[in-house]
Design an enzyme around this catalytic site. Sequence first.
Site, PDB file in Angstrom:
ATOM      1  N   GLU A   1      31.173  16.397  25.874  1.00  0.00           N
ATOM      2  CA  GLU A   1      29.931  17.159  25.814  1.00  0.00           C
ATOM      3  C   GLU A   1      29.611  17.569  27.246  1.00  0.00           C
ATOM      4  O   GLU A   1      29.414  16.716  28.108  1.00  0.00           O
ATOM      5  CB  GLU A   1      28.822  16.295  25.209  1.00  0.00           C
TER       6      GLU A   1
ATOM      7  N   GLU B   1      27.267   9.077  21.778  1.00  0.00           N
ATOM      8  CA  GLU B   1      26.184   8.498  22.578  1.00  0.00           C
ATOM      9  C   GLU B   1      25.501   7.335  21.869  1.00  0.00           C
ATOM     10  O   GLU B   1      24.274   7.242  21.830  1.00  0.00           O
ATOM     11  CB  GLU B   1      25.160   9.590  22.961  1.00  0.00           C
TER      12      GLU B   1
END
Length: 868
Positions: free
Chosen positions: A559, A477
Amino acid sequence: MPSLKSSSPSGLLLLGLLLLTVVGHTVAQSSRKRSSLNADWRFSRFVDNPDGLSYDTLKAWILPSSNDFITRAKYQRPTGTPPGSDVQYVKDSFDDSKWDPVTLPHDWAIKGPFGAPGVSGPEGKLPYNGVGWYRKTVKLGTGDVGSGKNLYLEVDGAMSYASVFLNGVLVGGWPYGYNAFRLDLTPYAKAGDNTLAIRLQNAPDSSRWYPGAGLYRNVWLVKVNSVHVAQYGTKVTTPSVSAGSATVDLSVTIENTSNSTKRVDLVTEVYEVDASTGKATGDAKATFKSISISVAGGSKQVVNSTTELSNPKLWGPAPEQTPNQYVAISKVSAGGNGTVDSVETKFGVRTLVYDGNKGLIVNGAHVYVKGVCNHHDLGSLGAAFNYRAAERQLQILLEMGTNALRTSHNMPAPELLDLADKYGIMVMGETFDTWKTKKVANDYHLLWDEWHEADMRSYVRRERNHPSIVAWSIGNEMPDQSSALGGQIATELQNIARQEDGTRKSTAGLNNAGPGTALVNVLEIPGLNYQGEGKGTSWNSTYPSFHSRYPDKMIWGTETASTVSTRGTYVFPVTSGKTAVVGPSAGENVTMQYVSSYELYHPSWAASPDKVFIQQDKYPYVAGEFVWTGWDYIGEPTPFDNTSRSSYFGIIDLAGFKKDRFWLYQARWRPDIPQAHVLPHWTWPDRVGKVTPVHVFTSGDEAELFVNGKSQGRKKTEPSEYRLRWDNVTYVPGEIEVVAYKNGKKWAEDSKKTVGSPAKLNVTADRTSIGNDGYDLSFITVAVVDKNGDTVPMASNAISFSIDGPGEIVSTDNGDPTDMVAFPSLTRKAFSGMALAIVRSKPGESGSLKVLATSSGLEGGEVVVRAG
Ligand SMILES: *[C@@H]1O[C@H](CO)[C@@H](O)[C@H](O)[C@H]1NC(C)=O
Ligand SMILES: *[C@@H]1O[C@H](CO)[C@@H](O)[C@H](O)[C@H]1NC(C)=O
Ligand SMILES: *[C@@H]1O[C@H](CO)[C@@H](O)[C@H](O)[C@H]1NC(C)=O
Ligand SMILES: *[C@@H]1O[C@H](CO)[C@@H](O)[C@H](O)[C@H]1NC(C)=O
Ligand SMILES: *[C@@H]1O[C@H](CO)[C@@H](O)[C@H](O)[C@H]1NC(C)=O
Ligand SMILES: *[C@@H]1O[C@H](CO)[C@@H](O)[C@H](O)[C@H]1NC(C)=O
Ligand SMILES: *[C@@H]1O[C@H](CO)[C@@H](O)[C@H](O)[C@H]1NC(C)=O
Ligand SMILES: *[C@@H]1O[C@H](CO)[C@@H](O)[C@H](O)[C@H]1NC(C)=O
Ligand SMILES: CC(=O)N[C@H]1CO[C@H](CO)[C@@H](O)[C@@H]1O
């Protein structure tokens, strides 16, 4: 708090070392010695900087430590006296007897207390910040130093900004706390006593979770001859594999630190590894052709060789495949003087195909990725690495059917990968949580420009021989993910992985970069965080747009879920949906700061497990998922970030107790295990006459629910259903029972009944026999039970622990994310009826450890653990 001690996990190397020590000096000279430096340290933490040093002032001397891992111009060590030599803590003369005696691995912050000034809830409220100094005397013999010898310090991880001094001189260091590093002590060492001093510094606001603090992984001293195998100097690959034969390629880098050219012979043999001992067994199964070369003084030379292994036993993920391993034992002899170095390289023979339509193919068979993300901490033991605690984490995950692990968001302890190799767990080895652009003020972005190449390259070079690693993750991220810069960085990092390894592809966890961005265009395996299942209330999946744009690239959910829950806690009413954003009127108990365990609630960007399963099944080209998270971890306690101490994301709580979700995942991932799990508990004096939904997780395809013997109907799992729910059940005391069926036949049962008040403590140990190395652990569970022996689900009685015999209680926990009693406390309130104590043996002492648990007004309990 008593600190944690390590034994050598490298059994073979340790054995070699012991033998060499016994037979003495002359033999010891002929080969490498790698000994643990974990014992006998002194430590002190300073909230305010006690020495005036900082990374900025030391940097010019620390950067050369990265020279072996950078392709640009090497750093030159500045001439003149390095900074810090006037600091009292680096000097022989400093009296450290008032400092804490500690054994490594050591996490200075884990003993607490919670509520450390300047440390946020997301960082876990523990005092990880400040400056820490560690000191130790290292004794060296005359044969260890001087011409023809090299001495290296190996640190498997130091949190963070390590600078290392030997005998008052700054040797070097390594700032990234998750990476391992090696320093050459040779020029600064002397025969006799040497003072080793290590300075660490953690800035506040440097992490998004609890990072731990200190020398939290193993530390080693390596003694080698001037002609030796270089650091991470072996590479084994298996470029072609069939049932009858595998080609094994070996590359060995030999280093000559002497002044003269050496004639070097290299012989390598391959053995099978015994699964239970982890050691070479039987006769050599293959031999690489012996190679002779000349290595000029001051140079490194790479030697390549190849051999065939017949009828190779493959490494593959459990439970469908078997994680067989081999070990290549390389012996270096120089100038006719016999063996001057010997190294062992474990490896596995396997093939990996990343298929855009089928997903991951291992040894020709499709393997759906049933993965979890885990942080590096080990609950109440903190970041201090412990082999048994890590093994327990993996064993409980294996029981659930997990076959893959993402080491979010950084490099793990080396031994974690040994465990993954042994148990057959596929690993996505992650490196960074930030690139050039920050997430928090003092995170890795400060180091990015000068260190990212060295951190990426050294990690891949270190771990490339582990068969468990199936992908490198170059980041999580990253704020740079959608910019043009993101494409450049991904290209660079993937190239490093190809240069050092070349057998796995790279991935990254992308929470918003979409198809067509510079990064995704180059990324070998697009990894989708949450966007694959659709974030929050949206069911819009980005899997189709990634797949249509890059049909040949494998994609996976790096994720997923981020479901939040608190073990044993149920909040009413229960959403009728399959997924719901958590909030004060949806799943939260705001008073208690808990989240309902109906396992349907999640933050705004996330999803329930059910929703993820629906989306994974809808897009079968997706290789699988990595659930956020397998275990709870310290810090990041969303949705109660400012008040709690530990996460709500885990399928397993911080103490290692299973939340209800465990059986939801097990039902999907291990459909072969007959299983049914009914929730909630059935002791609700305040709910008589109230609607109390009953949910069932089962590996069957149909189930019937009974309340006090009366059927509530039989239900079949329809397509897109992963749980059976009876949402209109009215609570009456008594018993709920579920009978599950598969293909019309009875398959499994479960029940919950209304229990009485707490009467006694039921004490059990995960292992009643442990090693007496001062490092092995037994995990002791206490259940608060009624007079019939049934766990009282809301019990919160205070339990006091004591131990009799040669051992100690390291820490206690209960999995309650709001419990601010420091982990070493010997008194711990039960949470949802349970508590945990972690017991450790004393080094070299054998005997019975009797662990007692008492609680006012209750009958106590005990368990005996044998150490030795
Ligand atoms: C190499 O040669 C230099 C200069 O002659 C000398 O100072 C040094 O001790 C030698 N090193 C070894 C390892 O022999
Ligand atoms: C030796 O093997 C290494 C690692 O696989 C490779 O990078 C290198 O090109 C090989 N060298 C030669 C001469 O084949
Ligand atoms: C072998 O031993 C001799 C005598 O000790 C020494 O001079 C020579 O340097 C050694 N050769 C190597 C390659 O270590
Ligand atoms: C879902 O995707 C469609 C089509 O791209 C778009 O119109 C819609 O706004 C999206 N819905 C949500 C909730 O994101
Ligand atoms: C929160 O938990 C407390 C203690 O168990 C309980 O009394 C209260 O009713 C709960 N509140 C909600 C909204 O569930
Ligand atoms: C936590 O505290 C920060 C800073 O005071 C604030 O911005 C944030 O909204 C708080 N979060 C919650 C969940 O209360
Ligand atoms: C539960 O009860 C409500 C209200 O009586 C009703 O609308 C709903 O259909 C019932 N649901 C089920 C699954 O029986
Ligand atoms: C109580 O302990 C026994 C072993 O001593 C164990 O088999 C049983 O499961 C425990 N009961 C509970 C409720 O934990
Ligand atoms: C004297 C000399 O040149 N020694 C070199 C031996 O090799 C290592 C690297 O392999 C150099 O660092 C030494 O300088």
